[in-house]
Design a protein around this motif. Structure first.
Motif, PDB file in Angstrom:
ATOM      1  N   GLU A   6       0.826  -1.197   0.000  1.00 25.09           N
ATOM      2  CA  GLU A   6       0.000   0.000   0.000  1.00 25.09           C
ATOM      3  C   GLU A   6       0.868   1.259   0.000  1.00 25.09           C
ATOM      4  N   LEU A   7       1.941   1.238   0.777  1.00 23.39           N
ATOM      5  CA  LEU A   7       2.851   2.378   0.850  1.00 23.39           C
ATOM      6  C   LEU A   7       3.493   2.640  -0.503  1.00 23.39           C
ATOM      7  N   PHE A   8       3.975   1.590  -1.164  1.00 29.73           N
ATOM      8  CA  PHE A   8       4.655   1.757  -2.441  1.00 29.73           C
ATOM      9  C   PHE A   8       3.688   2.127  -3.559  1.00 29.73           C
ATOM     10  N   GLN A   9       2.435   1.725  -3.447  1.00 28.15           N
ATOM     11  CA  GLN A   9       1.439   2.145  -4.437  1.00 28.15           C
ATOM     12  C   GLN A   9       1.113   3.623  -4.262  1.00 28.15           C
ATOM     13  N   SER A  10       1.098   4.082  -3.042  1.00 28.62           N
ATOM     14  CA  SER A  10       0.807   5.489  -2.775  1.00 28.62           C
ATOM     15  C   SER A  10       1.979   6.393  -3.153  1.00 28.62           C
ATOM     16  N   TYR A  11       3.186   5.881  -2.987  1.00 25.48           N
ATOM     17  CA  TYR A  11       4.397   6.657  -3.274  1.00 25.48           C
ATOM     18  C   TYR A  11       5.290   5.857  -4.218  1.00 25.48           C
ATOM     19  N   PRO A  12       5.053   5.961  -5.528  1.00 22.38           N
ATOM     20  CA  PRO A  12       5.804   5.128  -6.475  1.00 22.38           C
ATOM     21  C   PRO A  12       7.309   5.405  -6.474  1.00 22.38           C
ATOM     22  N   LEU A  13       7.726   6.646  -6.193  1.00 26.95           N
ATOM     23  CA  LEU A  13       9.164   6.929  -6.147  1.00 26.95           C
ATOM     24  C   LEU A  13       9.834   6.184  -4.995  1.00 26.95           C
ATOM     25  N   LEU A  14       9.130   6.079  -3.884  1.00 24.60           N
ATOM     26  CA  LEU A  14       9.652   5.313  -2.751  1.00 24.60           C
ATOM     27  C   LEU A  14       9.797   3.843  -3.133  1.00 24.60           C
ATOM     28  N   GLY A  15       8.835   3.337  -3.869  1.00 28.27           N
ATOM     29  CA  GLY A  15       8.905   1.943  -4.328  1.00 28.27           C
ATOM     30  C   GLY A  15      10.071   1.715  -5.266  1.00 28.27           C
ATOM     31  N   MET A  16      10.314   2.670  -6.163  1.00 28.33           N
ATOM     32  CA  MET A  16      11.451   2.530  -7.080  1.00 28.33           C
ATOM     33  C   MET A  16      12.777   2.626  -6.324  1.00 28.33           C
ATOM     34  N   ALA A  17      12.833   3.511  -5.335  1.00 31.34           N
ATOM     35  CA  ALA A  17      14.049   3.623  -4.531  1.00 31.34           C
ATOM     36  C   ALA A  17      14.302   2.329  -3.762  1.00 31.34           C
ATOM     37  N   GLN A  18      13.237   1.747  -3.212  1.00 29.99           N
ATOM     38  CA  GLN A  18      13.377   0.481  -2.486  1.00 29.99           C
ATOM     39  C   GLN A  18      13.841  -0.627  -3.424  1.00 29.99           C
TER      40      GLN A  18
END
Length: 190
Positions: A6-18
């Protein structure tokens, strides 16, 4: 797991960084030839696995962050002294000398390096550390033959660290021409 999705869907840049961080840790673990369980931890434990690997293994590569290696137990100085006194091997004397040099106690490290040198007279790390101690104690002329021996055996010792120390020792001992010649030799080597 659901929280991270849910966090990475809300913040796609955070998901890409992860994702980039995870790939970086996987590549590092592979290149370092770490235990295979690290690869599985990094892959199967999202977010926490790569962080655990970073703080347990990778953080030691960064000089400013070495104090954060709280997952790795270091041998206490007293135990290193005990080992060097009671089981006087090259490894024990070298380990104690390295810790003393880390603590900037060069004068106390010299006898242990000399003891290690008796066991293996041309051991590169022992000679390099002994030269480093002599230079730090204000005797750069005593470091020169040690460093020359190291470089005779391995011209690329410790990513050219012996060359850099040789140049500094020659400069400090007043041999500017020798320091310049060493700089030129280093440039040819690299």
């Amino acid at each position: 797991m659901f929280f991270f999705q849910e966090l990475f869907q809300s913040y796609p840049l955070l998901g890409m960084a992860q994702m980039a961080f995870t790939v970086w840790m996987l590549v590092d673990a592979y290149r370092r030839q770490s235990d295979y369980y690290w690869l599985w931890i990094i892959l199967l434990v999202p977010f926490i696995g790569p962080l655990a690997y970073f703080f347990a293994v990778k953080v030691g590569d960064f000089r400013g962050l070495q104090g954060f290696t709280w997952l790795q137990r270091r041998t206490p100085l007293e135990e290193l002294r005990y080992r060097a006194d009671h089981v006087p091997t090259l490894t024990n004397h070298l380990a104690l000398a390295e810790r003393l040099i880390e603590r900037r106690e060069h004068e106390e490290a010299v006898p242990h390096l000399e003891e290690a040198r008796k066991r293996e007279p041309e051991h590169g790390q022992v000679l390099y550390l002994l030269a480093q101690c002599h230079r730090e104690l204000g005797h750069p002329e005593q470091a020169l033959p040690l460093l020359e021996t190291v470089l005779r055996r391995d011209r690329h010792f410790s990513d050219y660290a012996a060359w850099h120390l040789l140049i500094e020792a020659r400069k400090e001992s007043g041999d500017r021409a020798g320091a310049l010649a060493s700089c030129r030799d280093l440039a040819k080597q690299s």
